[in-house]
Design an enzyme around this catalytic site. Structure first.
Site, PDB file in Angstrom:
ATOM      1  N   HIS A   1     -30.538  18.347 151.950  1.00 60.55           N
ATOM      2  CA  HIS A   1     -30.123  17.768 153.233  1.00 60.55           C
ATOM      3  C   HIS A   1     -28.741  17.153 153.061  1.00 60.55           C
ATOM      4  O   HIS A   1     -28.435  16.590 152.027  1.00 60.55           O
ATOM      5  CB  HIS A   1     -31.110  16.685 153.675  1.00 60.55           C
ATOM      6  CG  HIS A   1     -31.024  16.379 155.134  1.00 60.55           C
ATOM      7  ND1 HIS A   1     -30.094  15.504 155.652  1.00 60.55           N
ATOM      8  CD2 HIS A   1     -31.720  16.867 156.188  1.00 60.55           C
ATOM      9  CE1 HIS A   1     -30.251  15.455 156.973  1.00 60.55           C
ATOM     10  NE2 HIS A   1     -31.219  16.260 157.320  1.00 60.55           N
TER      11      HIS A   1
ATOM     12  N   ASP B   1     -38.218  20.630 157.464  1.00 56.88           N
ATOM     13  CA  ASP B   1     -38.635  22.024 157.711  1.00 56.88           C
ATOM     14  C   ASP B   1     -39.583  22.568 156.662  1.00 56.88           C
ATOM     15  O   ASP B   1     -40.069  23.698 156.803  1.00 56.88           O
ATOM     16  CB  ASP B   1     -37.381  22.912 157.772  1.00 56.88           C
ATOM     17  CG  ASP B   1     -36.584  22.621 159.032  1.00 56.88           C
ATOM     18  OD1 ASP B   1     -35.349  22.477 158.927  1.00 56.88           O
ATOM     19  OD2 ASP B   1     -37.196  22.499 160.097  1.00 56.88           O
TER      20      ASP B   1
HETATM   21  C1  SDX Z   1     -32.266  20.548 159.231  1.00 52.67           C
HETATM   22  O1  SDX Z   1     -28.345  17.589 159.572  1.00 52.67           O
HETATM   23  C2  SDX Z   1     -29.529  17.356 159.925  1.00 52.67           C
HETATM   24  O2  SDX Z   1     -29.929  16.235 160.198  1.00 52.67           O
HETATM   25  C3  SDX Z   1     -30.428  18.582 160.048  1.00 52.67           C
HETATM   26  C4  SDX Z   1     -31.887  18.312 160.344  1.00 52.67           C
HETATM   27  C5  SDX Z   1     -32.063  17.713 161.724  1.00 52.67           C
HETATM   28  O3  SDX Z   1     -33.073  17.016 161.920  1.00 52.67           O
HETATM   29  O4  SDX Z   1     -31.231  18.027 162.618  1.00 52.67           O
HETATM   30  O5  SDX Z   1     -32.408  17.423 159.391  1.00 52.67           O
HETATM   31  C6  SDX Z   1     -32.695  19.613 160.326  1.00 52.67           C
HETATM   32  O6  SDX Z   1     -31.468  21.407 159.462  1.00 52.67           O
HETATM   33  C7  SDX Z   1     -32.816  20.344 157.835  1.00 52.67           C
HETATM   34  C8  SDX Z   1     -32.187  21.312 156.797  1.00 52.67           C
HETATM   35  C9  SDX Z   1     -32.879  22.686 156.912  1.00 52.67           C
HETATM   36  N1  SDX Z   1     -32.166  23.669 156.039  1.00 52.67           N
HETATM   37  C10 SDX Z   1     -32.730  24.159 154.931  1.00 52.67           C
HETATM   38  O7  SDX Z   1     -33.801  23.763 154.465  1.00 52.67           O
HETATM   39  C11 SDX Z   1     -31.929  25.273 154.263  1.00 52.67           C
HETATM   40  C12 SDX Z   1     -31.813  24.996 152.759  1.00 52.67           C
HETATM   41  N2  SDX Z   1     -30.956  23.806 152.571  1.00 52.67           N
HETATM   42  C13 SDX Z   1     -29.552  24.040 152.265  1.00 52.67           C
HETATM   43  O8  SDX Z   1     -28.996  25.148 152.899  1.00 52.67           O
HETATM   44  C14 SDX Z   1     -28.738  22.751 152.303  1.00 52.67           C
HETATM   45  O9  SDX Z   1     -29.432  21.824 151.568  1.00 52.67           O
HETATM   46  C15 SDX Z   1     -28.350  22.142 153.633  1.00 52.67           C
HETATM   47  C16 SDX Z   1     -27.709  23.119 154.539  1.00 52.67           C
HETATM   48  C17 SDX Z   1     -29.538  21.515 154.304  1.00 52.67           C
HETATM   49  C18 SDX Z   1     -27.348  21.017 153.327  1.00 52.67           C
HETATM   50  O10 SDX Z   1     -26.232  21.629 152.831  1.00 52.67           O
HETATM   51  P1  SDX Z   1     -24.986  20.792 152.246  1.00 52.67           P
HETATM   52  O11 SDX Z   1     -25.116  19.354 152.564  1.00 52.67           O
HETATM   53  O12 SDX Z   1     -23.734  21.502 152.661  1.00 52.67           O
HETATM   54  O13 SDX Z   1     -25.194  20.888 150.711  1.00 52.67           O
HETATM   55  P2  SDX Z   1     -24.546  22.003 149.758  1.00 52.67           P
HETATM   56  O14 SDX Z   1     -24.824  23.377 150.312  1.00 52.67           O
HETATM   57  O15 SDX Z   1     -23.126  21.638 149.500  1.00 52.67           O
HETATM   58  O16 SDX Z   1     -25.429  21.841 148.446  1.00 52.67           O
HETATM   59  C19 SDX Z   1     -25.047  20.961 147.395  1.00 52.67           C
HETATM   60  C20 SDX Z   1     -25.563  21.643 146.115  1.00 52.67           C
HETATM   61  C21 SDX Z   1     -25.033  23.071 145.940  1.00 52.67           C
HETATM   62  O17 SDX Z   1     -25.124  23.347 144.555  1.00 52.67           O
HETATM   63  P3  SDX Z   1     -23.737  23.475 143.694  1.00 52.67           P
HETATM   64  O18 SDX Z   1     -22.818  24.425 144.460  1.00 52.67           O
HETATM   65  O19 SDX Z   1     -23.201  22.061 143.625  1.00 52.67           O
HETATM   66  O20 SDX Z   1     -24.164  24.051 142.364  1.00 52.67           O
HETATM   67  O21 SDX Z   1     -26.994  21.791 146.195  1.00 52.67           O
HETATM   68  C22 SDX Z   1     -27.324  23.176 146.208  1.00 52.67           C
HETATM   69  C23 SDX Z   1     -26.083  23.936 146.599  1.00 52.67           C
HETATM   70  O22 SDX Z   1     -26.112  25.255 146.036  1.00 52.67           O
HETATM   71  N3  SDX Z   1     -28.363  23.323 147.229  1.00 52.67           N
HETATM   72  C24 SDX Z   1     -29.452  24.064 147.095  1.00 52.67           C
HETATM   73  C25 SDX Z   1     -30.185  23.868 148.264  1.00 52.67           C
HETATM   74  N4  SDX Z   1     -29.541  23.037 149.082  1.00 52.67           N
HETATM   75  C26 SDX Z   1     -28.406  22.696 148.428  1.00 52.67           C
HETATM   76  N5  SDX Z   1     -29.863  24.859 146.081  1.00 52.67           N
HETATM   77  C27 SDX Z   1     -31.056  25.476 146.271  1.00 52.67           C
HETATM   78  N6  SDX Z   1     -31.820  25.356 147.391  1.00 52.67           N
HETATM   79  C28 SDX Z   1     -31.421  24.553 148.398  1.00 52.67           C
HETATM   80  N7  SDX Z   1     -32.167  24.414 149.455  1.00 52.67           N
END
Ligand code: SDX
Length: 393
Positions: free
Chosen positions: A271, A328
């Site tokens: 998140h 989710d």
């Molecule tokens: C919702 O914003 C909100 O409030 C949203 C929400 C709401 O109520 O409106 O809460 C609802 O959308 C919840 C999120 C649902 N999405 C998912 O579950 C999809 C999986 N999650 C990721 O795509 C991610 O965690 C996000 C999109 C939720 C957040 O992305 P960020 O903040 O841009 O984080 P990032 O992609 O920069 O990740 C930081 C690191 C990275 O690793 P490195 O490049 O540093 O090695 O964490 C890793 C990412 O690769 N990472 C994950 C991951 N989420 C982040 N690795 C594996 N699985 C994941 N789910």
């Protein structure tokens, strides 16, 4: 940095507005609507009461809540022409595509009440959307399975009416299971608002040009449909199904995630704001255990989800990145147990998030400091050059 602009890709460190609606503390895992902790609202309130709170800033008196519920109740019917709207889509149309199109189409029936600067017109549009989105959502499902589009029943309450529209048939008497209605009502509360997330920011940006509420909500639905946002609840089920098909080998899936194999992510985890357990996910997890324990045969996907969570919460890769289950991760398992198909899960998220989108739009519209959203950029393209006629290229 160049000159006066600072690049902040994805607005990681940018506040787009002030707001008095929702408070999140990502490190503590705190979520409050208008100051009330989400845990108390989920346990003691109802979705319509929370919707009133988000939009008006205070919990309603009994009379105010009754009036709000009655106003919504008498607007659940769609204009008859809207029923043919659904017949112009293929059966396999994604419900989120139909939902966002239908919301914009709805505005064409209310052209005398679309002025975003007239608070009375915004109020009636808010009631119409709150009342009609569940009807539209049910119709997108009915259309996909070739069932007739039933009419709302105003003797039922908000969630009961939605469940009967979705699962009822003219050929049989449909009885709403009060336990299911209560859990769905609670899930809508958990989704009702979440400060400046991607879809709410989209609603505000579109509304900032003084586009009407329907156009802004339609944009929010589009943003919510992405798998990184609201679409994640469906992507989690697809992920769990895939792991089950691969023999339930959770460890090898986690290895693929850690190797970042062609964008494989642990959907439902991570998140932008919560760097702790999402307080909503904790409540949903309990509801999932409760709901699935009543099934005559346990859902193997729940065990896989528990295993995934257990591994992720003890693995350095996820701990170092502060990746925890988000709202989710468990919701899809509940929706599936209720009988919703996977492609309807994000539509349920939209129904829950609607009052938050409306509250945020209204807060922006009355904010004297509000300006049209128009960010700058840092240009990285070609330096100036002269046009070359095609015969010389
Ligand atoms: C919702 O914003 C909100 O409030 C949203 C929400 C709401 O109520 O409106 O809460 C609802 O959308 C919840 C999120 C649902 N999405 C998912 O579950 C999809 C999986 N999650 C990721 O795509 C991610 O965690 C996000 C999109 C939720 C957040 O992305 P960020 O903040 O841009 O984080 P990032 O992609 O920069 O990740 C930081 C690191 C990275 O690793 P490195 O490049 O540093 O090695 O964490 C890793 C990412 O690769 N990472 C994950 C991951 N989420 C982040 N690795 C594996 N699985 C994941 N789910």
């Amino acid at each position: 940095e160049t000159g006066f602009v600072t690049l902040d890709q994805g607005f990681v460190n940018t506040a787009s507005t002030t707001s008095a609606i929702t408070y999140i503390d990502g490190d503590q895992g705190i979520l409050r609507y208008r100051g009330y902790p989400i845990e108390q609202l989920a346990e003691k309130s109802t979705f319509l009461e929370v919707s009133y709170l988000l939009m008006n800033g205070e919990l309603p008196t009994a009379a105010q809540l009754q009036d709000f519920a009655d106003k919504i109740r008498v607007h659940t019917l769609l204009q008859e022409e809207m029923r043919t709207f659904f017949s112009s889509f293929p059966r396999n149309a994604h419900p989120m595509s139909v939902l966002s199109s239908a919301v914009t189409a709805l505005s064409t029936f209310y052209q005398d009440a679309l002025d975003p600067l007239d608070s009375e017109q915004v109020d009636i549009s808010a009631i119409r959307l709150m009342a009609k989105l569940p009807t539209i959502a049910a119709y997108t499902y009915k259309k996909s399975i070739g069932h007739p589009l039933p009419y709302p029943d105003n003797s039922l309450d908000y969630v009961e009416n939605f469940l009967r529209l979705t699962f009822g048939l003219p050929t049989v008497q449909y009885h709403v299971d009060p336990k299911v209605a209560k859990i769905l009502d609670m899930l809508f509360i958990l989704h009702a608002d979440h400060e400046q997330n991607c879809s709410t920011s989209s609603v505000r940006l579109v509304g900032s040009s003084q586009a009407n509420l329907f156009a802004s909500i339609s944009a929010g639905i589009g943003a919510l449909s992405g798998p990184l946002h609201g679409g994640a609840n469906a992507a989690v089920l697809e992920m769990l199904e895939q792991i089950r098909k691969d023999g339930g080998d959770v460890n090898s899936f986690v290895t693929r995630v850690k190797n970042k194999e062609k964008g494989v992510k642990l959907m439902g985890f991570g998140h932008r704001v919560y760097k702790n357990y999402d307080p909503r996910a904790a409540i949903v997890k309990k509801a999932a255990q409760e709901m699935l324990s009543t099934l005559d045969k346990p859902d193997p996907l729940l065990e896989i989800a528990f295993k995934l969570e257990e591994i992720a919460l003890s693995d350095e890769y996820f701990i170092s990145r502060k990746l925890y289950p988000n709202v989710d991760f468990y919701t899809g398992l509940i929706y599936k147990a209720m009988g919703f198909p996977t492609d309807m899960f994000t539509v349920l998220f939209a129904i829950g998030r609607l009052p938050g989108w409306i509250a945020q739009y209204r807060e922006m519209m009355v904010d004297p400091a509000n300006k049209i959203g128009r960010p700058r950029q840092i240009y990285t393209g070609s330096p100036v050059r002269d046009f070359v006629p095609v015969e010389q290229r």
